[in-house]
Design a protein around this motif. Structure first.
Motif, PDB file in Angstrom:
ATOM      1  N   ARG A   1      39.675  45.146  39.385  1.00  0.00           N
ATOM      2  CA  ARG A   1      39.454  44.223  39.965  1.00  0.00           C
ATOM      3  C   ARG A   1      40.104  43.261  38.538  1.00  0.00           C
ATOM      4  O   ARG A   1      39.737  42.797  37.727  1.00  0.00           O
ATOM      5  CB  ARG A   1      38.465  43.426  40.672  1.00  0.00           C
ATOM      6  CG  ARG A   1      38.396  43.780  41.713  1.00  0.00           C
ATOM      7  CD  ARG A   1      37.886  42.755  42.764  1.00  0.00           C
ATOM      8  NE  ARG A   1      37.000  43.253  43.708  1.00  0.00           N
ATOM      9  CZ  ARG A   1      36.327  42.852  45.313  1.00  0.00           C
ATOM     10  NH1 ARG A   1      36.050  42.109  44.732  1.00  0.00           N
ATOM     11  NH2 ARG A   1      36.144  43.434  46.034  1.00  0.00           N
TER      12      ARG A   1
ATOM     13  N   GLU B   1      43.010  43.806  43.112  1.00  0.00           N
ATOM     14  CA  GLU B   1      42.555  45.218  43.657  1.00  0.00           C
ATOM     15  C   GLU B   1      43.650  46.440  42.977  1.00  0.00           C
ATOM     16  O   GLU B   1      44.285  46.317  43.809  1.00  0.00           O
ATOM     17  CB  GLU B   1      42.126  45.161  44.546  1.00  0.00           C
ATOM     18  CG  GLU B   1      41.310  46.875  44.562  1.00  0.00           C
ATOM     19  CD  GLU B   1      39.899  46.481  43.817  1.00  0.00           C
ATOM     20  OE1 GLU B   1      39.266  47.861  43.692  1.00  0.00           O
ATOM     21  OE2 GLU B   1      39.443  45.151  44.773  1.00  0.00           O
TER      22      GLU B   1
ATOM     23  N   SER C   1      40.354  34.223  43.147  1.00  0.00           N
ATOM     24  CA  SER C   1      41.316  35.237  43.025  1.00  0.00           C
ATOM     25  C   SER C   1      41.372  36.164  42.143  1.00  0.00           C
ATOM     26  O   SER C   1      41.626  36.228  41.348  1.00  0.00           O
ATOM     27  CB  SER C   1      42.553  34.988  43.728  1.00  0.00           C
ATOM     28  OG  SER C   1      42.880  33.675  42.305  1.00  0.00           O
TER      29      SER C   1
ATOM     30  N   ASP D   1      43.510  39.618  46.512  1.00  0.00           N
ATOM     31  CA  ASP D   1      42.876  38.999  47.669  1.00  0.00           C
ATOM     32  C   ASP D   1      42.891  38.387  49.128  1.00  0.00           C
ATOM     33  O   ASP D   1      43.707  36.688  48.373  1.00  0.00           O
ATOM     34  CB  ASP D   1      41.903  38.207  46.906  1.00  0.00           C
ATOM     35  CG  ASP D   1      40.355  37.638  47.181  1.00  0.00           C
ATOM     36  OD1 ASP D   1      40.632  37.670  48.122  1.00  0.00           O
ATOM     37  OD2 ASP D   1      40.250  36.409  46.898  1.00  0.00           O
TER      38      ASP D   1
END
Length: 200
Positions: A56, A109, A106, A97
């Motif tokens: 992330r 990914e 925010s 996100d």
């Protein structure tokens, strides 16, 4: 009121319309993209080293603020919309996100799974290649004068039995040259990079 009565609209000296505002944001994102890609690849390399399948990338540094015109602003790490589009060019799967698109938490990914086989007809195992990543050129500046003294580009290279992103001079060195035989069976994100044949 006087302007309205004359059928004219008033615009202050620092006025900016929505189109120009959007253009300025887009220009800032593109200018920052090479350095942000470099940071993203560092995080991806670390995740691969730890045998993870995803990472992330947060848009803002958590709990960090900078002061702009006397007002606190969140400290940006990535322009995740632009970064998402760029990483897809290298075969990564990306997901923004959806619950917090521009909030303080925010994130983007980024994931990578499985292997694919390159088009063998394009790769000669006996030849040598470089695999530069698009839009990753960065200036190296002198710490005293602030002037550009060199340029770096990100390359995909096998290191310790794993494919990684390394930065080297724009005029590449032996450190980033890859034998064709090593490009036949590669991860999906490496397959997305166009190999350039090197005459040695």
């Amino acid at each position: 009121m006087e302007y309205e009565s004359q059928g004219e609209s008033f615009q202050p000296a620092n006025g900016i319309d929505a189109k120009e505002a959007a253009n300025q944001v887009e220009k800032a994102a593109q200018k920052a993209l090479p350095n942000e890609l470099k940071k993203a690849f560092d995080e991806i390399n670390l995740a691969v080293k730890n045998e993870q399948q995803s990472v992330r990338l947060f848009q803002y540094e958590l709990g960090a603020y900078v002061c702009v015109n006397g007002k606190p602003q969140r400290k940006r790490i990535y322009h995740i919309d632009a970064l998402s589009k760029e990483l897809k060019k290298y075969g990564y799967e990306t997901k923004l996100d959806s619950n917090n698109s521009d909030g303080p938490y925010s994130f983007l990914e980024v994931s990578w799974k499985g292997k694919e086989t390159s088009d063998i007809s394009k790769i000669d195992p006996a030849k040598k290649y470089i695999l530069p990543l698009e839009d990753t050129e960065c200036e190296i500046t002198d710490s005293v004068t602030g002037k550009a003294i060199s340029h770096e580009v990100a390359y995909a290279c096998p290191r310790d039995n794993k494919w990684k992103i390394v930065y080297d001079r724009k005029i590449c060195s032996d450190a980033v040259i890859v034998p064709g035989k090593d490009i036949i069976d590669v991860p999906k994100w490496v397959r997305a990079i166009e190999p350039i044949e090197i005459e040695c």
